[in-house]
Design a protein around this motif. Structure first.
Motif, short mmCIF file in Angstrom:
data_model
loop_
_atom_site.label_atom_id
_atom_site.label_comp_id
_atom_site.label_asym_id
_atom_site.label_seq_id
_atom_site.Cartn_x
_atom_site.Cartn_y
_atom_site.Cartn_z
N GLY A 1 0.60 5.90 5.53
CA GLY A 1 0.14 5.27 6.69
C GLY A 1 0.02 6.02 7.84
N MET B 1 -7.68 0.71 3.86
CA MET B 1 -7.06 1.82 3.42
C MET B 1 -8.40 2.66 2.79
SD MET B 1 -6.35 3.24 0.32
CE MET B 1 -6.58 2.20 -1.00
N ALA C 1 -3.86 4.55 4.84
CA ALA C 1 -3.67 3.14 5.29
C ALA C 1 -3.58 3.15 6.65
CB ALA C 1 -2.75 2.44 4.39
N GLY D 1 -4.52 8.12 -0.61
CA GLY D 1 -5.07 7.24 0.41
C GLY D 1 -4.58 7.38 1.83
N ILE E 1 -0.16 6.87 -1.41
CA ILE E 1 -0.71 6.30 -0.08
C ILE E 1 0.08 6.55 1.01
CG2 ILE E 1 -2.01 4.28 1.05
CD1 ILE E 1 -2.87 3.33 -1.80
N MET F 1 0.74 -1.09 -0.16
CA MET F 1 -0.19 -0.07 -0.16
C MET F 1 0.80 1.40 -0.08
SD MET F 1 -3.26 -0.32 -0.04
CE MET F 1 -4.52 -1.59 -0.15
N THR F 2 1.75 1.37 0.92
CA THR F 2 2.28 2.86 1.13
C THR F 2 3.54 2.85 0.54
OG1 THR F 2 3.49 2.10 3.16
CG2 THR F 2 1.27 2.62 3.32
#
Ligand code: ATP
Length: 486
Positions: free
Chosen positions: A65, A241, A214, A212, A63, A56-57
């Motif tokens: 976190g 997320m 997360a 985003g 994105i 994700m990050t």
């Protein structure tokens, strides 16, 4: 050998026997639907977390976190709708006093009908249920249970109470003096910690839509039906997320994330037949579209992840309740008007995967009982075929015997490799027994140090899945393992 039916039980026993997962506070007979991760389970879980976090990050530049607190201001849950809406319809059997989630009860009946060859009837039943759930028609749901003569599995009777809504949030008191006590909730999802921090993160991170946020963290739900090991727990972990987008683009982003998340699952090396989407008919109070990614667990196809188009519901509600503006200024030019998009409350598409359900998914994929018997002797092994990246231990280092300087060489290898990945050193028992133990823990590579090692600096490497063994120079060990886990 475990049949399909008892495979699930075999996995649960294996987890306990080999230090993956224990019932919580077991010495006091456990606490229902609460589990503790042991030494190898916590390594497995950590590897999954790291993998998700990175995908994700690190792989998405837009994105970031965060790590929000479990406790939140109680108004959060009023605003989010959880105080009023986070409930499941339940029904009690008056003879056994057993409580059921209505959808589970009806789904079990549909499964039974399917097994008896009445697929069409099963489908009609599920459709009727979806319609009634979508309309919040509790009396209708009870009538459906009666029409299909659904009985309690304990008492065997159809003596039911009315269907009622049951809120799933746990509450507790905050404050040192009980009179001043303030009722707060243990968060039932991690998402709200992201929503209330939306502007903090956007402004300090100078983030531009679409972006985003997360988060991985604990969530708590007072689940009624909780007998499915780590599939349904009262305390569990989510990896969520929230993707903030321009209003009107939610359909396209929803489809994008559905596909992205399915690709993530398939990249675990799991075949596509083991997955399916389940699009929701009854939508949660915040959603305009929702789909589950279901995996074929030993207990059947069940949800492992949800992708939800949450509209601007949450941010709008928090703006209303907090009286703080939660808007974003978009200075990109709207081609239709020729002017900047300006201020708006972003829409959100969420991906929400259960960490514990992912642990169970990987265990279900990996667990294999193999019959290795030959004409001469009976033999078998249990092996966990984890992808090396997720295996709790990557490399076991085993001196054939303790003496003759072999242990020292093995410890040197251990000291060199442990800086790079998780290793395990063991000198007790025969080499065969040690291999079997490593198979049961899912260790992809074992190296054995023997007398030849002293002569030519080679070891025997043994591959978990094929059980093949070959001689390699000590200098190659690290590379082989690192290539496999990267
Ligand atoms: P279910 O229908 O199975 O109760 P849900 O639709 O309520 O799940 P979501 O609110 O979408 O679940 O939560 C997102 C994810 O969190 C789920 O896909 C699941 O992996 C995980 N999850 C939810 N409830 C639990 C639980 N009680 N135990 C373990 N994981 C859970």
């Amino acid at each position: 050998m475990a049949t399909d039916n008892n495979r699930f039980q075999a996995i649960i026993s294996h987890c306990k026997e080999y230090g993956f997962i224990f019932p919580s506070s077991e010495i006091y007979d456990g606490l229902a639907a609460v589990y503790d991760y042991g030494q190898w389970g916590s390594e497995l879980k950590k590897n999954i977390k790291d993998h998700w976090w990175k995908s994700m990050t690190q792989l998405n530049e837009n994105i970031v976190g965060i790590d929000a607190a479990i406790f939140m201001h109680p108004t959060t849950w009023k605003a989010s709708g959880h105080v009023d809406n986070f409930s499941d319809p339940m029904i009690d059997n008056k003879d056994s006093n057993k409580r059921y989630r209505v959808d589970h009860l009806i789904e079990a009946k549909a499964e039974e009908l399917e097994k008896e060859g009445h697929e069409e009837q099963a489908e009609i039943l599920l459709k009727e249920m979806d319609t009634l759930l979508a309309a919040d028609d509790l009396a209708g749901l009870k009538r459906l249970i009666e029409t299909y003569k659904i009985n309690c599995s304990v008492s065997g009777t159809g003596n039911w109470t009315d269907v009622r809504q049951f809120n799933l949030m746990f509450s507790t008191q905050m404050g040192s003096v009980s009179e001043d006590a303030n009722e707060i909730y243990l968060r039932p999802e991690t998402a709200q910690g992201i929503f209330v921090n939306f502007l903090n993160v956007q402004k300090t991170g100078r983030l531009k839509i679409p972006f985003g946020i997360a988060q991985i963290g604990k969530a708590f739900r007072n689940e009624i039906v909780a007998r499915q090991f780590v599939f349904r727990m009262r305390e569990f972990e989510q990896m969520e997320m929230q993707f903030f987008i321009r209003p009107g683009t939610q359909k396209q982003w929803y489809e994008h994330w559905k596909q992205e998340r399915m690709n993530w699952h398939l990249a675990l090396g799991i075949s596509a037949e083991k997955y399916r989407f389940h699009n929701h008919v009854k939508l949660a109070h915040y959603a305009d579209a929702a789909s589950d990614i279901e995996y074929d667990f030993p207990i059947g196809f069940k949800e492992v992840e949800g992708i939800h188009s949450r509209t601007d519901f949450d941010l709008t509600q928090h703006q209303l309740y907090s009286k703080k503006k939660l808007q974003y200024f978009d200075n990109d030019i709207n081609e239709e008007t020729g002017k900047p998009y300006g201020n708006y409350i972003p829409y959100v598409v969420e991906t929400s995967i259960g960490l514990d359900r992912t642990v169970l998914l990987l265990l279900s994929e990996a667990y294999e009982e193999q019959d290795l018997s030959t004409e001469e002797k009976k033999d078998s092994r249990v092996v966990l075929k984890f992808p090396p990246k997720f295996a709790p231990i990557k490399l076991a280092i085993l001196p054939l015997v303790k003496k003759d300087g072999l242990a020292e060489i093995a410890k040197d290898i251990m000291n060199d490799c442990k800086l790079h990945f998780k290793c395990f050193y063991e000198e007790k028992d025969t080499i065969g027994k040690r291999y079997r133990r490593m198979d049961a823990l899912g260790t992809p590579f074992c190296v054995t140090v023997d007398h030849q090692t002293k002569e030519d600096n080679t070891v025997t490497i043994r591959y978990r899945d094929s059980m093949k063994q070959e001689r390699i120079p000590i200098a190659q060990i690290k590379d082989i393992v690192q290539t496999a886990i990267s």
